[in-house]
Design a protein around this motif. Sequence first.
Motif, short mmCIF file in Angstrom:
data_model
loop_
_atom_site.label_atom_id
_atom_site.label_comp_id
_atom_site.label_asym_id
_atom_site.label_seq_id
_atom_site.Cartn_x
_atom_site.Cartn_y
_atom_site.Cartn_z
N GLN A 65 37.82 93.94 101.52
CA GLN A 65 37.37 94.10 100.56
C GLN A 65 36.00 93.36 100.73
N PRO A 66 34.96 94.16 99.96
CA PRO A 66 33.33 93.91 100.08
C PRO A 66 33.41 93.13 99.05
N GLY A 67 31.81 92.51 99.39
CA GLY A 67 31.50 91.31 98.44
C GLY A 67 31.67 90.39 99.09
N PRO A 68 30.85 89.15 98.57
CA PRO A 68 30.57 87.83 98.46
C PRO A 68 31.52 87.31 99.64
N LEU A 69 32.56 87.02 98.95
CA LEU A 69 33.37 87.25 101.10
C LEU A 69 33.75 87.12 102.31
N PRO B 202 24.24 95.86 97.56
CA PRO B 202 25.15 95.87 96.94
C PRO B 202 26.47 95.64 97.14
N LEU B 203 26.78 96.97 98.07
CA LEU B 203 28.13 97.30 98.52
C LEU B 203 28.87 96.05 99.40
N LEU B 204 27.66 95.49 100.29
CA LEU B 204 28.00 94.27 101.43
C LEU B 204 28.63 92.39 100.86
N THR B 205 27.29 93.08 99.75
CA THR B 205 27.38 91.38 99.71
C THR B 205 27.54 91.30 98.42
N LEU B 206 28.06 92.17 96.97
CA LEU B 206 28.15 92.37 95.75
C LEU B 206 30.02 93.00 95.73
N GLY B 207 30.33 93.83 96.25
CA GLY B 207 31.35 94.20 96.56
C GLY B 207 30.89 95.24 95.22
N ILE B 208 29.61 95.74 94.71
CA ILE B 208 29.89 97.24 94.34
C ILE B 208 29.26 98.11 94.36
N PRO B 209 29.57 99.13 94.76
CA PRO B 209 28.71 100.66 95.15
C PRO B 209 27.77 101.49 94.16
N GLY B 210 26.93 101.56 94.85
CA GLY B 210 25.81 101.98 93.43
C GLY B 210 25.78 103.33 94.01
N SER B 211 26.65 104.29 94.16
CA SER B 211 26.49 105.30 94.41
C SER B 211 27.51 106.32 95.09
N LEU C 128 29.23 100.12 86.87
CA LEU C 128 29.64 101.79 86.78
C LEU C 128 28.26 102.55 85.53
N ALA C 129 28.21 101.21 84.61
CA ALA C 129 26.98 101.85 83.77
C ALA C 129 25.49 102.71 84.12
N ALA C 130 25.29 101.86 85.62
CA ALA C 130 24.48 102.37 85.87
C ALA C 130 24.69 103.79 86.87
N VAL C 131 24.94 103.93 87.29
CA VAL C 131 25.79 105.30 87.54
C VAL C 131 26.01 106.11 86.78
N SER C 132 26.81 105.98 85.15
CA SER C 132 26.65 107.07 84.80
C SER C 132 25.27 107.42 84.07
N MET D 30 32.92 102.10 100.36
CA MET D 30 33.86 100.91 99.97
C MET D 30 35.44 101.05 100.41
N GLY D 31 35.81 102.42 99.58
CA GLY D 31 37.14 102.76 99.63
C GLY D 31 38.15 102.81 101.16
#
Lengths: 149, 508
Positions: free
Chosen positions: B350-354, B325-334, B163-167, B341-342
């Motif tokens: 659930q995107p992420g490590p699993l 980051p979206l697929l591996t961490l579940g964190i969309p960067g943009s 969130l901080a990175a995008v904001s 992701m939605g």
Amino acid sequence: MSKTFDRYASIAFLLIGLIVVIESQKIPDSAYGSAVGPKIFPMWLGAILLILSLRLLYETFKYKSESAAKENFQYKKFAIILIGAALYAFTLEKLGYVISTFGFLLIAFQTMERGRILQSILIALIFSVGIYYLFSEFLGGSLPGFPTF
Amino acid sequence: MSTLQFLADGFAIAFQWQNLLFAFVGVIIGTAVGVLPGIGPMSGVALLIPVTATITSGMPTSAAAASSIILLAGVYYGAMYGGSTTSILLNTPGESSSVVTTLDGYQMARQGRAGAALAISAIGSFCAGIIALIGLVLLAQPLSNVAIKFGPAEYFSLMLLGLAAVSGLAGKSMTKALMMTVFGLILGTIGIDAVSGIARFTYNQPILFSGLEFLTIAVGLFALGEVFKTVLERDGEDGAIAKINRIMPTKQDMKDSAVPIVRGSLLGFFIGVLPGAGATLASFFSYMTEKKFSKNPESFGTGNIAGVAGPESANNAASGGAMIPLLTLGIPGSGTTAILMGALIMYNIQPGPLLFDEHPEVAWGLIASMFIGNLMLLVLNMPLVRVFAKVIQTPKKYLLPIIVAISFFGVYAVQYTIFDLYLLLGCGVAGYLLSKNDYPVAPLVLALVLGPMIENNMRRALTISNGEFSIFFTKPLSLVFIIAAAAWLLIPLLLKLKGRAVVVEEEG
């Protein structure tokens, strides 16, 4: 960038933050007595939003408003399309998809640019009928059909 | 199983006829979305979610998710191709990551080299797509293996970093960007709390129990916001379109752009992997780099092909990198990856490590389909560039009302409530007002997607620590993420205080 907008927006968000903080107090604490109930997160967020809005309000007093060139806004067109869209939403279930979509598109096309009425009717008709049949007949989705009087 | 085995399985999925078709339709629509002014990758992807949801409704969940995400990702990287077309032919970028392409691309078009510029940008985009995918294949498994060891505290801090990175990079005013982020998080708390089952901010309205629908908000803010902007502020007359003479670039063109393409791809990929720094930054940095490395930097801006090849490769590589980051961490960067992701979450995936363990067919099918999609784009774009140039001429008179109708259809077909249509209109007006006044809306959507996950991880971490907030600082990895998040917000602020220009990411 408009100073006036920023000022109103900061006050609006300030109020939102305040309301969130107050309203989150009404959320009951977690039943099993955990330290972190459902109200903590929204309460903090409200507080942070409040602080950020105050910061923005303060900033609006610092910067000079850019004297924006008078822009030529097409308020009338916008208003017609917005109201048309609201009516579209209102009539969607009552008149059904095809009729309401056709009506909205025809109005919107003519609002954007007068004339070529035949072409507008044709495109609006193809779109509304096409989407309806493609979606509800071919793909098996469900859209409100035609009104039954 | 080895990565290669997984990749082979992925290709088996991507080569299923329906998935080939989905990838094809995705890249075609994506190219059109990139070409059409007033509709960017974010609104394009958001508009298509409901359509794909219905098309795939008969399939088993994870096959449906794989097919949908293949189509939606196709729209995403297809739009990156298409965005360059208007930059070169019209001097108006189709989406914001193609802004720098106008500098040299349009000049080339004026000199009668439009075909070469378009071809080089297609070739560059293809190479970049492939390089980014190789990176994705190599990094996906190791990264998700690391991420799988994360506890709730690490996850919370990581999402905070996202969130901080995008904001931090969005918009001109960080205060406004942060306000949008927090507001998005607040909107995400509406509905029934997943942990305790207590309703929050619902005021006994059953429609609010499931929360505000992410799709409605995203379509409203992006697609309708853009439509309203164009209706209100008519951009004046449409410019004349440059003629396309010969399409194939000359040998000299190829020689001049080979190195910029490789450099742009690598640079773009690494920028894309960073959360918050998306395609716009990548293309901008690539342009600066090419100018720096060039023997005659003064030729930039007058039609230097390296000024097209580098940035165009970079923005495509960045969109590939952003998938990591979206697929591996579940964190969309943009913004766009937040929407993807939605879409996955709508399928209960659930995107992420699993993701790589639980739904390998979705993850690897998508990766494999991106190879195929990029190839399709190259094959399509070289001969069809003239056709796509025609798409630019779609009259706004018909285009804008139809976008409204599509977004209505999309939202209603998924939600079946009139309430969502009114919400959609409200978001459209809000989206216009907010982005016009430099309140970036991408962080809002991102926060809305991440909000519930951030809260759940925070509460789980705090339950483990008996309410001690120190847990976020005593776990080393979590501390690193928090420091990085703080740095991401503070460094641009410090640079600004020193009077340095800070690059702004306008779109994800």
